[in-house]
Design an enzyme around this catalytic site. Structure first.
Site, PDB file in Angstrom:
ATOM      1  N   GLU A   1       0.702  -1.092  -0.067  1.00  0.00           N
ATOM      2  CA  GLU A   1      -0.015   0.178   0.041  1.00  0.00           C
ATOM      3  C   GLU A   1       0.692   1.225  -0.043  1.00  0.00           C
ATOM      4  O   GLU A   1       0.547   2.147  -0.550  1.00  0.00           O
ATOM      5  CB  GLU A   1      -0.949   0.031   1.167  1.00  0.00           C
ATOM      6  CG  GLU A   1      -1.785   1.192   1.171  1.00  0.00           C
ATOM      7  CD  GLU A   1      -2.731   1.294   0.266  1.00  0.00           C
ATOM      8  OE1 GLU A   1      -3.066   2.149  -0.407  1.00  0.00           O
ATOM      9  OE2 GLU A   1      -3.203   0.324  -0.229  1.00  0.00           O
ATOM     10  N   GLU A   2       1.916   1.221   0.737  1.00  0.00           N
ATOM     11  CA  GLU A   2       2.694   2.448   0.858  1.00  0.00           C
ATOM     12  C   GLU A   2       4.045   2.524   0.268  1.00  0.00           C
ATOM     13  O   GLU A   2       4.598   3.638   0.141  1.00  0.00           O
ATOM     14  CB  GLU A   2       2.675   2.885   2.328  1.00  0.00           C
ATOM     15  CG  GLU A   2       1.294   2.672   3.033  1.00  0.00           C
ATOM     16  CD  GLU A   2       0.231   3.838   2.728  1.00  0.00           C
ATOM     17  OE1 GLU A   2       0.692   4.518   1.546  1.00  0.00           O
ATOM     18  OE2 GLU A   2      -0.736   3.693   2.921  1.00  0.00           O
TER      19      GLU A   2
ATOM     20  N   SER B   1     -10.335  10.631  -0.592  1.00  0.00           N
ATOM     21  CA  SER B   1      -9.192   9.805   0.095  1.00  0.00           C
ATOM     22  C   SER B   1      -8.331  11.115   0.724  1.00  0.00           C
ATOM     23  O   SER B   1      -8.992  11.884   1.570  1.00  0.00           O
ATOM     24  CB  SER B   1      -8.041   9.185  -0.840  1.00  0.00           C
ATOM     25  OG  SER B   1      -7.228   8.347  -0.230  1.00  0.00           O
TER      26      SER B   1
ATOM     27  N   ASP C   1     -14.211  -0.751   2.105  1.00  0.00           N
ATOM     28  CA  ASP C   1     -12.652  -0.278   2.209  1.00  0.00           C
ATOM     29  C   ASP C   1     -11.765  -0.644   3.056  1.00  0.00           C
ATOM     30  O   ASP C   1     -12.035  -0.713   4.084  1.00  0.00           O
ATOM     31  CB  ASP C   1     -12.930   1.205   2.368  1.00  0.00           C
ATOM     32  CG  ASP C   1     -11.675   2.058   1.554  1.00  0.00           C
ATOM     33  OD1 ASP C   1     -10.724   1.582   1.701  1.00  0.00           O
ATOM     34  OD2 ASP C   1     -11.843   3.265   1.390  1.00  0.00           O
TER      35      ASP C   1
ATOM     36  N   HIS D   1     -11.984   1.047  -1.718  1.00  0.00           N
ATOM     37  CA  HIS D   1     -11.673   2.604  -1.687  1.00  0.00           C
ATOM     38  C   HIS D   1     -11.943   3.467  -3.166  1.00  0.00           C
ATOM     39  O   HIS D   1     -12.241   4.387  -3.111  1.00  0.00           O
ATOM     40  CB  HIS D   1     -10.179   2.810  -1.188  1.00  0.00           C
ATOM     41  CG  HIS D   1      -9.582   3.909  -1.008  1.00  0.00           C
ATOM     42  ND1 HIS D   1      -9.998   4.630  -0.095  1.00  0.00           N
ATOM     43  CD2 HIS D   1      -8.651   4.976  -1.509  1.00  0.00           C
ATOM     44  CE1 HIS D   1      -9.576   5.731   0.144  1.00  0.00           C
ATOM     45  NE2 HIS D   1      -8.517   5.884  -0.702  1.00  0.00           N
TER      46      HIS D   1
END
Length: 740
Positions: A205-206, A606, A681, A713
């Site tokens: 994800e990051e 977001s 989400d 999301h």
């Protein structure tokens, strides 16, 4: 090329008839999201075969723009053919939850058909994962399903020397010899909270790391990540659907809580001779990147500390797992170290590296213990390397040397530095990939008046052949029917409170003397993102303008591609300078004689949703209404790697979190607000919006909300996208009377 042109000829007549109809009806919201895509064909994952004879890509269908098939172009003749038809080959099996979430994190959620593939090193076949099965597609049209056990398979690839096919199944790494034999797991304790060969949640994800195993170039070794999620807190994620709810006990590492335990091992293709890589005494670190030297004798590991203020490059002996520290990147005060994908080991043992050590992202060469800076100046190299031609000593990269609003492909001599050469045409926003030898590039470009085009170029940037010309001026292009009403985009700047230059972009209707117009003020505002650029923006802003809105957005301090000082102003202070700058943008708009100062509305998703709430809390009355999509409302609910990078540990700086959260000041919202969230989400978990809704209700603050069952999301898809935007526009029309 001939086969592709035949296909266009067959589709041309009805498409042109539809275009004639569109000219009379005008752009509608339904058409914006319908097939064929108004952007034209949008192929992705373009690659050159190892021998350079073929160019392959995933092409979406004209009648189903979310579904992708595998196509190949003979680079000698320009002839196109479909290698794998996803509808004919696929089984129609539903994706597993792991596959769905991996696609979400790769930002391809909602895509159908083929989403990834891998060339065999001999250039004679392609490995294609599709709906839980693995296929070997030959260039002769022969497609064979591999004898893999039924069930979801992740991260399938062919080893670099071509000896093995590997994938992750049931949380273990599986290897099968290409020459024959049965597939077998080479790890054995993957179950429950233990995973082998996968990237943990925050890596996907990051950190933009989606894989968890790495073959050595000679197939002698494979480095495999093992992570255990047992320490990670459980979020009971309710994937609330239309006719039922599934509960997922998702291990979600919230800021300030434990991460997964991560380890790295090196083993042979049978799983034997396994050794543990020494990642250091501190177990609370991030495994950021793993790469091999070209001779396979050295494993390079990038280790990041929990605070993300130090990034170490470790040199590892694959036979023993012993590691030594080559060098470290250290953050400036009140900042952090950004990751890159640029590490490139060269045949001579030196390394190409990306760093922000001088305040801007630039390329360096590390050799014999010393750094030589290859690029320099008040501009940014993107944190990646496009290609390397070792025979000529040149490295190719993307950057904004010619202006923040454009991105170009450049090259420089990595042996001695010197002049940087731009290889792409001015006025465009470019992406690029290259073959392994750095002799050919696949360049994808767009500008405000032309959707993405893709072409094959030589190392000088000269176009050899169109891969996807996608000329919007062609009569049969889906968007061509709307060109007469297409409105030009304008660009400008304002000054932030500290004197920083902030870039904005705007599209207006045809302005009539004396008339004032409402503004649809779109924003994102978060780090690691740039919104304002000379790239194609799609049809949706044009539709909003056709309804009578001025469309506007601005990049605030904290956004990407402007250097360390510009980005790091949000350190321990999210929701501060970004809000100031967006309010400054709104106030600037209200000085324009054609803007209706009472009808400036704001929208974001977001981080942009988070910003909508902050703007309404901090600047009451500035906006006539606000739309917050999938917003973070409490940073304590968001994940470790992203949140702590900017905000620090909530256990150590709770006051910073309190100031940045939206819950504490939610009762200050007095302007009309619409809250939207997908009810499944797994990124910005639904709890963010339910916590906000409960707070507003207790405070008797009126607001509206629309929640989407089963959506993650990314809320969208057939029918849903139209419903979403009708909901948004109906809300804005009612609250502002903005519709003409």
């Amino acid at each position: 090329m001939r086969k592709w042109l035949v296909g266009l000829a067959m589709l041309g007549a009805p498409l042109m008839a539809n275009n004639a109809l569109a000219q009379t009806k005008g752009l509608t919201l339904e058409r914006v999201f319908a097939s064929p895509d108004l952007n034209g064909p949008q192929p992705r994952a373009a690659k050159l075969s190892p021998d350079g004879k073929f160019l392959t890509l995933l092409r979406n269908r004209a009648d189903e723009k979310e579904r992708f098939d595998l196509w190949a172009m003979d680079t000698r003749t320009g002839e196109w053919r479909m290698l794998v038809d996803s509808k004919k080959v696929g089984t129609g099996a539903a994706l597993s939850e792991a596959e769905k979430m991996q696609r979400e994190r790769a930002r391809i959620g909602g895509s159908k058909g083929i989403v990834a593939y891998d060339w065999a090193p001999d250039g004679k076949s392609v490995l294609v994962p599709l709906e839980g099965e693995l296929y070997r597609a030959g260039l002769d049209g022969n497609i064979v399903r591999l004898p893999a056990r039924p069930g979801p398979k992740l991260n399938a690839e062919i080893s670099p020397a071509g000896g093995y096919v590997s994938w992750v199944q049931d949380q273990n790494l599986v290897v099968m010899g290409v020459a024959g034999g049965e597939p077998r797991p080479i790890t054995d304790d993957g179950q429950g909270t233990v995973h082998w060969g996968e990237a943990e949640f925050v890596a996907q994800e990051e950190m933009a790391r989606f894989n968890g195993y790495w073959w050595s170039p000679d197939d002698k070794y494979v480095a495999v990540e093992r992570f255990d999620e047992a320490p990670v807190g459980i979020v009971t994620r309710a994937a609330i659907g239309a006719e039922g709810t599934q509960l997922f006990q998702q291990r979600y590492p919230k800021a300030g809580t434990p991460n997964a335990k991560v380890a790295l091992y090196v083993m042979d293709p049978s799983g034997g001779h396994k050794v543990s890589v020494d990642l250091g005494a501190d177990a609370d670190i991030y495994l950021a990147r793993v790469d091999w030297s070209q001779d396979g004798r050295t494993l390079y590991v990038q280790r990041q500390n929990r605070e993300q203020t130090v990034l170490d490059l470790l040199q590892v002996d694959p036979a023993t797992g012993k590691s030594t520290l080559l060098f470290s990147e250290k953050a400036r005060a009140r900042s952090w170290v950004n990751l890159s994908k640029a590490l490139t080991p060269l045949a001579d043992g030196s390394l190409l590296w990306w760093s922000e050590r001088d305040g801007h992202g630039h390329l360096y060469r590390f050799a014999k213990g010393k750094f030589a800076q290859l690029t320099k100046g008040d501009w940014e190299v993107t944190p990646d390397i496009v290609g390397v031609d070792e025979a000529k000593g040149r490295v190719f990269f993307l950057g904004n040397k010619d202006g923040v609003l454009e991105r170009h492909l450049y090259s420089v001599d990595y042996r001695k530095g010197g002049a940087v050469t731009r290889l792409t045409e001015a006025g465009w926003w470019n992406e690029a990939t290259m073959d392994l030898s750095g002799t050919h590039a696949i360049i994808k470009r767009s500008n405000p008046n032309q959707p993405a085009q893709t072409y094959l170029a030589d190392a000088s940037g000269k176009r050899i052949a169109w891969v996807n010309e996608n000329a919007v001026t062609a009569a049969d292009h889906p968007y061509n029917a709307y060109l007469a009403a297409h409105r030009e985009r304008s660009f400008g700047t304002i000054k932030a409170a500290d004197g920083s230059v902030l870039h904005w972009e705007m599209i207006t209707p045809k302005l009539e003397p004396g008339k004032k117009y409402p503004v649809f003020f779109q924003h994102y505002g978060g780090p690691h993102a740039q919104q304002v650029s000379k790239a194609w923006g799609g049809a949706l802003p044009q539709y909003l303008v056709s309804r009578g809105y001025i469309w506007f957005q601005l990049d605030n301090r904290g956004s990407a591609n402007r250097g360390v000082d510009f980005e790091s102003q949000i350190w321990h202070a999210m929701g501060s300078v970004e809000v100031e700058d967006q309010v400054a943008g709104a106030n600037y708009l209200k000085t324009l004689p054609y803007v209706d100062a009472n009808k400036v509305v704001t929208y974001g998703w977001s981080y942009g949703g988070y910003m909508t709430l902050k703007l309404l809390e901090k600047a009451p009355g500035v906006f006539a209404a606000g739309v917050a999509g999938a917003p973070v409302t409490k940073w304590e609910l968001y994940d470790t790697h992203y949140t702590e990078r900017y905000m620090g540990d909530p256990n150590k700086v709770p006051e910073a979190y309190k100031a940045s959260d939206n819950i504490g000041e939610a009762a200050k919202i007095a302007d009309p607000m619409l809250l939207i969230h997908g009810m499944a989400d797994d990124n910005v978990v639904f709890e963010n919006s339910t916590a906000l809704a409960a707070t507003l209700q207790r405070a008797e603050v009126p607001f509206e909300m629309m929640f989407y069952p089963g959506h993650t999301h990314k809320v969208g898809g057939p029918g849903i996208s139209v419903h979403l935007w009708n909901t948004i526009l109906d809300f804005l029309d009612r609250k502002t009377g903005a519709k003409n």
